[in-house]
Enzyme design. Structure first.
Site, PDB file in Angstrom:
ATOM      1  N   ASP A  65       6.390   1.653   7.092  1.00 19.19           N
ATOM      2  CA  ASP A  65       5.039   1.159   6.791  1.00 19.19           C
ATOM      3  C   ASP A  65       4.410   1.980   5.676  1.00 19.19           C
ATOM      4  OD1 ASP A  65       2.636  -0.183   6.930  1.00 19.19           O
ATOM      5  OD2 ASP A  65       1.993   0.746   8.805  1.00 19.19           O
ATOM      6  N   GLU A  91      -5.226   0.856   2.507  1.00 18.41           N
ATOM      7  CA  GLU A  91      -4.950  -0.172   3.506  1.00 18.41           C
ATOM      8  C   GLU A  91      -5.065   0.395   4.906  1.00 18.41           C
ATOM      9  OE1 GLU A  91      -2.907  -2.919   6.231  1.00 18.41           O
ATOM     10  OE2 GLU A  91      -2.419  -0.823   5.860  1.00 18.41           O
ATOM     11  N   GLU A  92      -4.626   1.641   5.078  1.00 18.89           N
ATOM     12  CA  GLU A  92      -4.662   2.268   6.398  1.00 18.89           C
ATOM     13  C   GLU A  92      -6.039   2.832   6.729  1.00 18.89           C
ATOM     14  OE1 GLU A  92      -2.406   1.726   8.309  1.00 18.89           O
ATOM     15  OE2 GLU A  92      -0.412   1.832   7.407  1.00 18.89           O
ATOM     16  N   ASP A 111      -0.579   4.278   0.804  1.00 22.19           N
ATOM     17  CA  ASP A 111      -1.117   5.231   1.776  1.00 22.19           C
ATOM     18  C   ASP A 111      -0.424   5.076   3.129  1.00 22.19           C
ATOM     19  OD1 ASP A 111      -2.446   2.703   1.989  1.00 22.19           O
ATOM     20  OD2 ASP A 111      -4.047   3.628   3.167  1.00 22.19           O
ATOM     21  N   HIS A 143       0.840  -1.205   0.000  1.00 21.06           N
ATOM     22  CA  HIS A 143       0.000   0.000   0.000  1.00 21.06           C
ATOM     23  C   HIS A 143       0.868   1.246   0.000  1.00 21.06           C
ATOM     24  CE1 HIS A 143       0.572   0.832   4.390  1.00 21.06           C
ATOM     25  NE2 HIS A 143       0.621  -0.477   4.494  1.00 21.06           N
TER      26      HIS A 143
END
Length: 381
Positions: free
Chosen positions: A99, A133-134, A68, A66
């Site tokens: 991340d 995703e977040e 984001d 991801h």
């Protein structure tokens, strides 16, 4: 600057706070297009995604990730601006460093090196990238998977770039995740004056024994791959704000992180049985975020363990701990799924950082996995 580090810095400099991609995917698709990947942008509502694929047949190895990131929090409390990547004392600091823009950069470099060295590899390589995703994770990976299934594409192996490592790069990989089942419980009573409790029905008083029973319940013992199922209460509210009013309702939010020893249906049934045993008048809304999944063994786990050993010298530990990931949408298709990424000590925190020298080593781990799963085709020069 080393190329994996430089690419990670390019990605960090794009402020892709969920669900905004901020141009990260265009950057990735340019790199992949130059390597012979066919790239397909896939936008669902406000979310940017893309699918990229290289190869003409055979098993499909997919890199999933991801672009984001979570919000920065108070910018003034960062050592340096969160979207201005900076290396200090060997640590790359910036939102998304761990991340998971470090992983994305390592994936791209690994593919570049692998395809250059082995242009006639067997099988296919894919990228499944989202900017959701977040956030709610409604218009991201799950929608791309639906799109792939409609096209008859099946993923054999999937490497998810989530930051899996605990203290050192490669010391831990995730070969599964617990399921996540959330609930909102509303206990109903009767509002009234606090001086006349016989004319009211206090939902706080009624709920407390039931909540104690829920907190004390042993849901299962776990197994060789999963810790025991846990239930945690996260938010509770009851009252009008006035000190002389018995409230009419109590609202509670709680969440199960559950193993493969118990099903979603069993958790619902057992929870409702406890509430019923305490004669509560209640409403209960359930939200399933993901079923547990597990890749206990197989080609992907073996290749990942071997590659980490070659690059780092470590014998990696298999883990299913932590939160959910987009692997929960990919594993049900039948794919083997493993999460491999940087150290996760600072993810979602102020001053998120990663050891700069870990990024090219992570790229080497990814490349080693490809070399083991997608060897040169017969007759390749």
């Amino acid at each position: 600057m080393e190329k994996t580090l430089a690419l990670c810095c390019e990605l960090i400099s794009r402020p892709s706070v969920t669900p905004d991609d901020a141009g990260c995917q265009q950057l990735m698709m340019r790199h992949l297009g130059a390597l012979g990947f066919e790239c397909e942008p896939l936008r669902f509502d406000e979310v940017d995604n893309f699918w990229a694929e290289r190869g003409n047949g055979g098993p499909l190895l997919v890199f999933a990730g991801h672009t984001d990131v979570v919000p920065t929090g108070p910018v003034e409390q960062w050592r340096s601006p969160p979207f201005v990547p900076e290396v200090t004392n060997g640590m790359l600091c910036g939102r998304g460093a761990a991340d998971m823009k470090g992983s994305l950069a390592a994936m791209l470099v690994a593919c570049e090196e692998f395809v250059t060295a082995c242009p006639d590899h067997t099988g296919r390589i894919g990228f499944l990238i989202t900017s959701d995703e977040e956030g709610p994770a409604v218009n991201g990976t799950v929608k791309v998977i639906e799109h792939l299934q409609q096209q008859g594409k099946a993923i054999d192996w999937c490497l998810v770039g989530e930051p899996s490592s605990s203290a050192k790069l490669g010391d831990t990989i995730k070969n599964g995740r617990r399921g996540s089942l959330g609930a909102v419980l509303t206990v109903l009573g009767t509002q009234g004056h606090i001086a006349y409790p016989h004319l009211a029905d206090n939902p706080i008083h009624r709920a407390l024994p039931a909540l104690q029973a829920l907190a004390a319940e042993v849901w299962d013992q776990g197994n060789d791959f999963f810790p025991p199922t846990s239930m945690q209460m996260s938010n509770i509210h009851g009252g009008t704000g006035a000190t002389n009013v018995i409230p009419g309702t109590l609202e509670l939010q709680f969440n199960f992180r559950f193993s493969t020893e118990v099903t979603e249906a069993e958790l619902r049934q057992r929870t409702e049985a406890i509430l019923d045993a305490h004669a509560l008048d209640y409403q209960l809304e359930w939200t399933l975020s993901g079923q547990p999944f597990l890749t206990a063994s197989g080609d992907l786990v073996d290749a990942t363990i071997a590659s980490i050993k070659d690059v780092t010298g470590l014998t990696t530990q298999l883990s299913t701990a932590g939160g959910t990931s987009d692997g929960r949408f990919i594993a049900p298709t039948g794919a083997q799924v493993v999460e491999v990424g940087p150290v996760n000590a600072t993810i979602h925190k102020l001053n998120e950082e990663v050891l700069a020298t870990d990024l090219p080593r992570l790229a080497a781990i990814y490349r080693g996995i490809m070399e083991r799963l997608l060897p040169p085709s017969a007759g390749a020069g």
